[in-house]
Design an enzyme around this catalytic site. Structure first.
Site, short mmCIF file in Angstrom:
data_model
loop_
_atom_site.label_atom_id
_atom_site.label_comp_id
_atom_site.label_asym_id
_atom_site.label_seq_id
_atom_site.Cartn_x
_atom_site.Cartn_y
_atom_site.Cartn_z
N GLY A 137 0.84 -1.12 0.04
CA GLY A 137 -0.04 -0.04 0.11
C GLY A 137 0.79 1.37 -0.02
CG ASN A 151 -3.26 -1.96 1.41
OD1 ASN A 151 -3.11 -2.18 2.66
ND2 ASN A 151 -3.44 -0.86 0.72
CD GLU A 201 -5.63 1.13 3.10
OE1 GLU A 201 -5.01 1.08 4.13
OE2 GLU A 201 -5.92 2.19 2.68
CG HIS A 206 -3.15 -12.85 15.17
ND1 HIS A 206 -3.49 -13.98 16.26
CD2 HIS A 206 -1.99 -13.38 14.56
CE1 HIS A 206 -2.54 -14.85 16.18
NE2 HIS A 206 -1.47 -14.47 15.09
P1 ADP Z 1 1.04 -1.42 3.24
O1 ADP Z 1 0.86 0.36 3.09
O2 ADP Z 1 2.11 -1.80 2.35
O3 ADP Z 1 -0.22 -1.76 3.22
P2 ADP Z 1 1.09 -1.24 6.10
O4 ADP Z 1 1.90 -0.28 6.95
O5 ADP Z 1 -0.29 -0.94 6.09
O6 ADP Z 1 1.70 -1.24 4.67
O7 ADP Z 1 1.28 -2.59 6.55
C1 ADP Z 1 0.85 -3.64 6.09
C2 ADP Z 1 1.62 -5.04 6.27
O8 ADP Z 1 1.77 -5.32 7.68
C3 ADP Z 1 0.71 -6.21 5.58
O9 ADP Z 1 0.74 -6.23 4.03
C4 ADP Z 1 1.28 -7.27 6.55
O10 ADP Z 1 2.26 -7.99 5.33
C5 ADP Z 1 1.67 -6.85 7.73
N1 ADP Z 1 0.93 -6.99 8.85
C6 ADP Z 1 1.40 -7.34 9.92
N2 ADP Z 1 0.32 -7.55 11.14
C7 ADP Z 1 -0.80 -7.17 10.27
C8 ADP Z 1 -2.05 -7.11 10.74
N3 ADP Z 1 -2.30 -7.43 11.98
N4 ADP Z 1 -3.14 -6.95 9.80
C9 ADP Z 1 -2.67 -6.53 8.75
N5 ADP Z 1 -1.23 -6.47 7.92
C10 ADP Z 1 -0.55 -6.86 8.96
N1 RBF Z 2 -9.08 6.84 7.10
C1 RBF Z 2 -9.86 8.10 6.80
O1 RBF Z 2 -9.34 8.89 6.42
N2 RBF Z 2 -11.09 7.74 7.60
C2 RBF Z 2 -11.62 6.79 8.09
O2 RBF Z 2 -12.86 7.10 8.42
C3 RBF Z 2 -10.85 5.53 8.14
N3 RBF Z 2 -11.43 4.55 8.90
C4 RBF Z 2 -10.67 3.41 8.94
C5 RBF Z 2 -11.28 2.31 9.58
C6 RBF Z 2 -10.46 1.26 9.53
C7 RBF Z 2 -10.84 -0.15 10.27
C8 RBF Z 2 -9.24 1.06 9.26
C9 RBF Z 2 -8.27 -0.11 9.19
C10 RBF Z 2 -8.70 2.24 8.53
C11 RBF Z 2 -9.25 3.31 8.37
N4 RBF Z 2 -8.94 4.31 7.98
C12 RBF Z 2 -9.59 5.75 7.65
C13 RBF Z 2 -7.58 4.39 6.73
C14 RBF Z 2 -6.41 4.77 7.03
O3 RBF Z 2 -6.23 6.19 6.66
C15 RBF Z 2 -5.64 3.84 6.22
O4 RBF Z 2 -5.53 2.61 6.72
C16 RBF Z 2 -4.25 4.48 6.03
O5 RBF Z 2 -4.54 5.11 4.76
C17 RBF Z 2 -3.14 3.48 5.63
O6 RBF Z 2 -2.99 3.26 4.43
MG MG Z 3 -1.90 -1.39 4.41
#
Ligand code: ADP
Ligand code: RBF
Ligand code: MG
Length: 270
Positions: A137, A151, A201, A206
């Site tokens: 992501g 993602n 996303e 866990h």
């Molecule tokens: P990205 O922007 O690449 O999605 P994130 O900061 O959102 O990066 O981190 C997501 C990554 O973290 C996932 O692709 C997965 O490999 C790892 N990860 C570790 N723990 C979790 C979790 N509890 N839920 C989702 N992703 C997790």
């Molecule tokens: N981002 C927002 O800007 N508004 C939201 O209401 C919002 N709700 C979220 C709810 C959940 C359960 C999760 C996991 C993420 C949410 N985020 C929201 C998204 C967050 O901005 C996102 O995880 C980041 O963009 C990281 O890629």
């Molecule tokens: Mg992500």
């Protein structure tokens, strides 16, 4: 309840035909060819109210178009707009309320009976199955929010995306060779970060000790929690997401949702 559309009556009839039981839900159906002037003229709504035998001032209009909102207000009715074009809500400012999708309609705000299908802060949905390899992501989830989201590809799950308005959803996540976990997810543009693409996303509820990019992730999405929102600070956004987690964790223990945990589709490996 009436259906008042600028489309010709015959088009409405043929379209509604494919949705079993819908036609019977309306006591009045009016097409654009049954009035002199269509929306934005108030005529079609005034005619609907007349046929319903209700004062216009007691009617609530639910509209997806700008001319429709204009027509409803001109008819002296209250209007909830559900903009058909995302991110165009600024065009709908004459509406009494703007909501993101029909999932967010609260009839009780308008003196109408409340919907009965919400359960402990969640709206049960027809389950949807999506999946694919975990992709990269924006690299923000874990770093900026402390909330990693695994993602999924928007292209590979485009049917699901087009059928689901942006918002916060939850369900179960199966990660091949690892297990099945509770999951809460964001679908949409994440207003706080002002993304330009709709993303999927899921946050798996866990503790993992490493990343799992590229691994096959299967989701069953079983319910809806709230629309996407913008927040004055990162802290408020994070607090809200932690509340979503709590809501999802509790709800998923209810038989209504827990029954999907053992779904074989979550375990299938490609
Ligand atoms: P990205 O922007 O690449 O999605 P994130 O900061 O959102 O990066 O981190 C997501 C990554 O973290 C996932 O692709 C997965 O490999 C790892 N990860 C570790 N723990 C979790 C979790 N509890 N839920 C989702 N992703 C997790
Ligand atoms: N981002 C927002 O800007 N508004 C939201 O209401 C919002 N709700 C979220 C709810 C959940 C359960 C999760 C996991 C993420 C949410 N985020 C929201 C998204 C967050 O901005 C996102 O995880 C980041 O963009 C990281 O890629
Ligand atoms: Mg992500």
């Amino acid at each position: 309840m009436a259906l008042a559309s600028n489309s010709p009556r015959a088009s409405i009839e043929s379209k509604i035909f494919y949705h079993q039981g819908w036609k019977e839900l309306f006591s009045v159906i009016i097409g654009g060819d049954e009035v002199k002037m269509g929306k934005p003229s108030p005529e079609i709504f005034l005619e609907a109210a007349k046929r319903l035998n209700i004062e216009p001032s007691s009617c609530l209009v639910i509209e997806d178009s700008v001319p429709g909102v204009t027509a409803g207000k001109a008819a002296g009715m209250e209007v909830v707009a559900v903009p058909s074009i995302p991110k165009q809500s600024h065009l709908y400012t004459s509406a009494d309320e703007i909501i993101n999708s029909l999932l967010d309609l609260q009839p009780e705000k308008w003196g109408l009976p409340q919907f009965q299908d919400w359960v402990e802060g969640t709206l049960p949905l027809e389950p949807s199955y999506i999946g694919g390899p975990v992709i990269k992501g924006f690299g923000r989830g874990s770093k900026v929010l402390g909330i990693p989201t695994a993602n999924l590809s928007a292209e590979e799950n485009s049917d699901f995306l087009s059928e689901h308005p942006s918002g916060v959803y939850f369900g179960w996540a199966g990660l091949s060779n690892r297990g099945v976990y509770k999951m809460v997810m964001s679908i949409g543009w994440n207003p706080y970060f002002n993304n330009t693409e709709k993303t999927i996303e899921p946050w798996l509820l866990h503790e993992f000790h490493e990343d799992f990019y590229g691994e096959e992730l299967r989701l069953v999405v079983v319910g809806y929690i709230r629309p996407e929102a913008n927040f004055p600070s990162l802290e408020r956004l994070v607090a809200k997401i932690h509340n979503d987690k709590k809501v999802a964790e509790r709800a998923l223990d209810l038989p209504l949702y827990s029954k999907y945990k053992d779904d074989p589709l979550l375990k299938t490996t490609l």
